[in-house]
Every structure is written in structure tokens, then in C-alpha cells.
Write an enzyme that holds these catalytic residues in place. Structure first.
Site, PDB file in Angstrom:
ATOM      1  N   ASP A   1       1.017  -1.227   0.001  1.00  0.00           N
ATOM      2  CA  ASP A   1       0.035   0.180  -0.070  1.00  0.00           C
ATOM      3  C   ASP A   1       0.914   1.174   0.086  1.00  0.00           C
ATOM      4  OD1 ASP A   1      -2.949   0.823   0.408  1.00  0.00           O
ATOM      5  OD2 ASP A   1      -2.079   1.925   1.731  1.00  0.00           O
TER       6      ASP A   1
ATOM      7  N   ASP B   1      -7.515  -8.930  -3.549  1.00  0.00           N
ATOM      8  CA  ASP B   1      -7.765  -7.198  -3.423  1.00  0.00           C
ATOM      9  C   ASP B   1      -8.159  -6.643  -4.653  1.00  0.00           C
ATOM     10  OD1 ASP B   1      -6.934  -4.767  -3.015  1.00  0.00           O
ATOM     11  OD2 ASP B   1      -4.806  -4.861  -2.929  1.00  0.00           O
TER      12      ASP B   1
END
Length: 305
Positions: free
Chosen positions: A124, A251
Site C-alpha cells: 500500500d 484485493d
């Protein structure tokens, strides 16, 4: 001076699976008056330092399953909490948080601890920021362990999943972090979800969390975009270290398509390890990822550029 909050220690009284000691820096150059928290496990003279960078909306608790794997092999593991997250200080005003505020803090942190032979472990925002560091910190980085992340270059369309996430985050400024983690990682216990929420007793502590979705460079002239494009070229042409990539396949924002594009950018990146059951927060399946990564690296003293 910017008004700052510091999460009371009692908020961290119950952190399952987190036996690590806290360390603090109060003298990071350019950030005087702010206290940064970090974990520092394993021998200080280890040949490799695993620098573990968290993202949104997490903190160093995210690495509790990976750090023991690294240290069991004699490595050092360092995991800072970005300002606004974890046990680090939290400026109240949203305007305090920018791409460069976080990036420069990470650079100053690395220089303050004089970290070398770094394996960058990122996911991230840990990668959005972290992958821009090696080009400006010559010789300190040797390897990458990259999980669901990307570069914010501003000239590549962002996914519909990202815009949906950003819209949702903006509509919920007092983000329920524990509930978000429970949805993303159904195997977490209630206590583990509460540990992710622990740094944020109320909405006043969540300015850093609120800001990150809007800091992703989404156009060529956005803050951080030009720098990220420079990092992209550097990674393509100048990076000579080893890279291990793991993808959380569930994801919806930074999943397989984004990661396979990132693989094309990072020079010499090998075929990724696909974690079929994992979503965005791959570190929650981190023990197997860390073991696979260590097995893939050719030697503990491999050197980068």
C-alpha cells in the site's frame, strides 16, 4: 506550532501477538517536536535490515507475523509508524499531511538510524512512498519484498476500485478501522481488529487516515507524481537488487493487474508469489510470504546498486 495528539499508552494495553518493544525518535531532522514510534527487532549488526513500511489505515502491528520470520534467520527488522498512525504523533490538521511530508520523514528516519543493506518490505502506501526512496538514498537499499502496492505516477489511470474506496473513505471520515480490517481479513479475531483500531480513540486522531486516499497522485501535476515518474524510470533502468513480489489475489484495488504492471517496471523482478486467499493486507498471511521471500533471495549479503 501544529497541534498534535499522542495516543495514550493505555490504548495499547491489549495487542495480541505483538510482544515487541517500543522505540521512539524525538529528533528527526525537519520534524522537531514530533515523536516517531518504531519497532527494532533482531541484532543491530545484522547483515540485512528488513525495513517494514505500513500503509492505510494500519500501523506496525501489521508486521507482527513477518518480523519473527526475519529475526529467526538473524536479520534485523525495523518497522516505523508513519506520523498520524500507530504510536507516532498525530498532527490534527489535515493540511499537515502531504506526499512529501511522509516521504521526507521516512528518509530522515533512515538517515537518523543510519540504516544500510536494507530490504524494503512494503505494501500500500509503504510502497507508494517506499519505492521512491532508493533512487535518492544511494547504496542503502539492496532488496525489495513488494506486496499489493503501486507507484503514484499520475499518468496511468487508477482503477475503479480505487475511486470507489476513495469516495467511501471521504464519506466516512471517522473510519471504523476495526470493522474495515474484519471485512478485509475475515480470519482476524475481534481482539486483533481492536488492535488495529487502538491508535485512534476518536475521529480527532484520524487526520492521517482521512488524508491518505486523497494523497494518491491521480493526475500528472499532482504532488508526488513527477517524483514517482522519476522513480519509475530509475526502477526500470538503475535498480540492480533482488525483488520478491507477493500478490494478495482478492484485493479489488491493488490486486493482480496493478501488481503485474508494477512487475514490468521493477528491473529483474521475478514471477510473483500469488496468495490466493489474501486480500489487500497481505501481511496477515505474512508468515508464509516472509519464508518464501527469504528462500528466494540468493544470499544475505546481496548488494543493490
Amino acid at each position: 506550532m501544529t497541534q498534535v495528539l499522542r495516543t495514550p499508552d493505555e490504548c495499547f494495553a491489549h495487542l495480541p501477538g505483538f510482544p515487541f518493544s517500543s522505540h521512539y525518535l524525538r529528533d528527526i531532522e525537519g520534524y522537531e517536536g514530533l515523536r516517531m514510534h518504531y519497532l527494532d527487532e533482531g541484532p543491530r549488526d545484522a547483515s540485512q535490515v528488513f525495513l517494514c513500511l505500513h500503509g492505510e489505515p494500519t500501523w506496525s502491528y501489521l508486521y507482527r507475523k513477518m518480523i519473527p520470520v526475519f529475526t529467526a534467520e538473524g536479520h534485523r527488522a525495523v518497522a516505523p509508524d508513519l506520523f498520524g498512525f500507530g504510536r507516532s504523533d498525530k498532527p490534527i490538521k489535515d493540511a499537515a499531511y502531504t506526499f512529501h511530508f511522509h516521504r521526507k520523514a521516512l528518509m530522515a528516519f533512515i538517515e537518523r538510524l543510519d540504516l544500510n543493506h536494507i530490504t524494503l518490505v512494503c505494501q500500500d502506501w509503504g510502497g507508494i512512498l517506499g519505492l521512491t526512496l532508493p533512487m535518492d538514498m544511494a547504496g542503502r537499499f539492496t532488496r525489495f519484498l513488494v506486496m499489493n502496492t503501486g507507484l503514484g505516477t499520475g499518468d496511468v489511470p487508477l482503477s475503479e476500485g480505487f475511486f470507489a474506496w476513495r469516495d467511501w473513505a471521504n464519506a466516512h471520515p471517522d473510519l471504523d478501522i476495526g470493522r474495515l480490517m474484519a471485512r478485509a481479513c475475515p480470519h482476524l479475531t475481534g481482539e486483533e481488529c481492536e488492535a488495529y483500531e487502538a491508535p485512534f480513540p476518536d475521529a480527532n486522531y484520524k487526520a492521517g487516515v482521512r488524508c491518505f486516499p486523497n494523497l494518491v497522485p491521480d493526475r500528472p501535476d499532482a504532488l508526488g507524481a513527477q517524483l514517482s515518474r522519476r522513480a519509475r524510470e530509475w526502477l526500470r533502468k538503475e535498480w540492480h537488487g533482488e525483488t520478491f513480489m507477493a500478490i494478495g489475489m482478492k484485493d479489488p484495488v491493488l490486486g493482480a493487474p496493478v501488481m503485474r504492471n508494477l512487475r514490468k517496471i521493477i528491473r529483474g523482478c521475478s514471477e510473483p508469489f500469488e496468495v490466493q486467499e489474501a486480500g489487500h493486507f497481505v501481511q496477515e498471511w505474512g508468515e508464509v510470504v516472509a519464508k518464501k521471500a527469504l528462500a528466494s533471495f540468493t544470499g544475505t549479503d546481496s548488494q543493490g546498486p
